[in-house]
Design a protein around this motif. Sequence first.
Motif, short mmCIF file in Angstrom:
data_model
loop_
_atom_site.label_atom_id
_atom_site.label_comp_id
_atom_site.label_asym_id
_atom_site.label_seq_id
_atom_site.Cartn_x
_atom_site.Cartn_y
_atom_site.Cartn_z
N TYR A 334 0.83 -1.21 0.00
CA TYR A 334 0.00 0.00 0.00
C TYR A 334 0.86 1.25 0.00
N PHE A 337 2.24 1.71 -3.48
CA PHE A 337 1.20 2.14 -4.42
C PHE A 337 0.93 3.64 -4.26
N LEU A 364 3.08 1.23 -11.39
CA LEU A 364 2.11 0.74 -10.41
C LEU A 364 1.90 -0.77 -10.52
N THR A 365 1.88 -1.27 -11.75
CA THR A 365 1.68 -2.71 -11.93
C THR A 365 2.98 -3.48 -11.72
N PHE B 337 -4.14 -6.71 -15.13
CA PHE B 337 -3.64 -5.33 -15.21
C PHE B 337 -4.02 -4.69 -16.55
N ILE B 341 -6.39 -1.48 -17.30
CA ILE B 341 -5.83 -0.31 -18.00
C ILE B 341 -6.66 0.00 -19.24
N TYR B 348 -11.62 7.17 -19.62
CA TYR B 348 -10.99 8.49 -19.53
C TYR B 348 -11.01 9.21 -20.89
N LEU B 357 -9.27 8.19 -13.64
CA LEU B 357 -7.89 7.86 -13.28
C LEU B 357 -7.81 7.38 -11.83
N ALA B 361 -6.80 3.66 -10.93
CA ALA B 361 -5.62 3.37 -10.08
C ALA B 361 -6.03 2.51 -8.89
N LEU B 364 -6.55 -0.96 -10.17
CA LEU B 364 -5.27 -1.54 -10.57
C LEU B 364 -4.47 -2.02 -9.35
N THR B 365 -4.52 -1.25 -8.28
CA THR B 365 -3.78 -1.63 -7.08
C THR B 365 -4.53 -2.68 -6.26
N HIS B 429 -10.19 -3.79 -2.35
CA HIS B 429 -9.58 -3.17 -1.17
C HIS B 429 -10.33 -3.54 0.11
#
Lengths: 443, 443
Positions: A334, A337, A364-365, B337, B341, B348, B357, B361, B364-365, B429
């Motif tokens: 975390y 990131f 990031l990836t 990933f 993307i 976007y 974005l 993100a 992606l994380t 998350h």
Amino acid sequence: MKAVLLAAGEGKRLRPFFSRPKPLVPLLGLALIQRNILALRDCGIKEFIIITGYQAEEIEEYLGTGEKLGVQISYLHNAEWQLGNGVSAYTLRQNHFADEKYILMMADHVFEIDVIKSFLTAAQTLEAGEVLLAADRRLEQVYDLDECTKVKGQDDFALRLGKDLQDYNAVDCGLFIGSQALLDALGKAVSQGRYTLTDGVNLLAESRKVRLFFLEGNWVDVDDLESYKYAEKMLLKSLVPPKDGLISRTFNRPLSLRITKVLAKTAVTPNQITWCSFFVAVLSAICFAVVNPILAGLLTQFASILDGVDGEIARLKFMRSNYGGLLDAILDRYGDFLIIIGMTYAWYTAAADPLALGIGAAALTGIPLSMLFKEKFHALTGKPYIPEIHDGITRYLPANRDGRLFIIFLGGIFNLLPLALAVLAIITHLQAWWRLYNARRII
Amino acid sequence: MKAVLLAAGEGKRLRPFFSRPKPLVPLLGLALIQRNILALRDCGIKEFIIITGYQAEEIEEYLGTGEKLGVQISYLHNAEWQLGNGVSAYTLRQNHFADEKYILMMADHVFEIDVIKSFLTAAQTLEAGEVLLAADRRLEQVYDLDECTKVKGQDDFALRLGKDLQDYNAVDCGLFIGSQALLDALGKAVSQGRYTLTDGVNLLAESRKVRLFFLEGNWVDVDDLESYKYAEKMLLKSLVPPKDGLISRTFNRPLSLRITKVLAKTAVTPNQITWCSFFVAVLSAICFAVVNPILAGLLTQFASILDGVDGEIARLKFMRSNYGGLLDAILDRYGDFLIIIGMTYAWYTAAADPLALGIGAAALTGIPLSMLFKEKFHALTGKPYIPEIHDGITRYLPANRDGRLFIIFLGGIFNLLPLALAVLAIITHLQAWWRLYNARRII
């Protein structure tokens, strides 16, 4: 196996510096005797007999039943402790447990934990009636040779022990595997008016019953302020894991060990430090986002240093836990990131360059791939993936966490965020694909 | 332990459908006997004795020395195979290995691998002079009960075996642990003109020397076209791992098993399918980016289905490898990933909304966290993390790969990319933090 700890002596030379009896002298956050108990607990020993003498009540009060340390402690008191440590050891006869072997340790000696582990392994092959004595034959590196009990050995057996021995080839490290035979020898020595442990052991040595175990790691008898400081240094040095990355080893560890030395003396837990390192990373991400790259870079490096401290405290104070390992792994990701997102945000808002988004996404990836690969490798093969060994030529890529955060640090202080992000994106993915290619060979 | 495979019979009822001798009949990409050899190899058995009769040369030519299968094979030929399988089994006396135990198996019986594993475990407690026989007492679910050899058992011992037994409580599954005692009994039976394996075993049963092992899994004697098809179904069904996610179990597996059924008959390797699944994910990402969300969603789901096929083929054809596991793990992450993307890019560029974005993100994380957590847990504790067990209430979150790709599939076909990305960001998350919170309790 039970452990017997000799904690009866007075420890005169340390008394001016500490108000407690010597076994309770705090060293990097743990009393000397407490460290030995926890080290032995980590080797699987759960039952302890502590032989007290001088200031017995204080020791008993401090350690109690051992419940807080996760062990069982019982006490034997030697009122005649002033006669010598042989008399103290001989009180064990009151708690006699047939011919069971036991590990006998001086409360005030400090060992690297691997030394104790290999000593206990060697103990398994000990024959009945024998005593195993840990000895150090690396005389040039023994701490305070003058004060040590010397050993004259032949093959793997001690012939004679003594503080003033002129002809010797090793020193006694104060770590024994004993059995009834040792008690019998101590009884005989005491009855002859010879009151030290060495006297008893010498009786066994005469009949080639004292087998020697030559240790490899570090140890010290904490006797005065110099040896106390030596013990601190020795323990701190032992915290550096052999598989440390380049940046970690050369740059982070010297600093993290200093922090550990300070924090070890407090009640701060490894998990609290893990959280702390995470919050510093969050701060760093915010600083990147609000365009203060120098401070952000410094904070990133500080987070990287703190990332070493949690593990050091955990190893130093026997506070390792699976939960801690998990927390560290997830919070580190975390932190990474958020820092990358902060950097990308700074670049994109400043330059409105779509390349920032592409490179940011790549970084990031790329970030979690190193850990993903290593943990999957470990889970599949049962063996840890060690970059220093398995990565071949790419082990020089700074793509592990210490290296990645160092690149961010440099990117921050030199205000080169696009370059730092691009380098991160390239090396993390390069490493991942190379590892995948290489895995065919090593798995 | 050595394995003895009886492969001497003619297999008349399957002959109209296959041009090969029965042990070589291909079933989901492996000859019947080859599957048994590989299953036993996976149980740690490396030495095989194959007893041939009908079309012996073809079998020997096909299997050779066993080198290609990673085992050692030797052959015994029974010219009088037509007399009965007891005579065939009795040829083993030519390759007599004292009182060593061996596993005796019919070449044309098919077992789920766990059955063989637990049978071999049970064999360890077998006493000298005894034979262990795998028996099935779940009579209502035995395939083609009429054709089976019945067993009358009492306690854990067989009293009598026979095809036409009226009073029985189990059937013989054609899987034995034998020793010299079985050979002696076969010799005696043959000398009395009784030529089946059952005849020999019956002699031992009379003196309570045939211990029964009641199996739990599935098995079938492949004898005709119906049992052949049953074996196919049984093996395919056994490929579904017990810890499968909800979407995988209800939606993906029925389709992936069909693909596996077709691909198993080809030379396609699991790793090739892993790459294939990855390329489909790349295609999907491109389709998202060039604003063809319906096709992209369908491709994502197809990639998800193919992601099951590699493991199914690997388990079905005994081609599992650590490298395959690693390749699958890393390429899956790359596929994820790229898809995220692609989706973020589409959102976007269409809406120029900076929220895209942020959510992109976050998604992606969030994507790699599930695997990071599971693998770290596994590496630390030595036990796999099983969402169905360890996730508690959050096991219903579709945050594992099957669920995540299904959300993307839905987002694609209904053209709701922002919603799909937001859901992904939230659940991944949420799951990670919940797991971290929950880990204190379960670790």
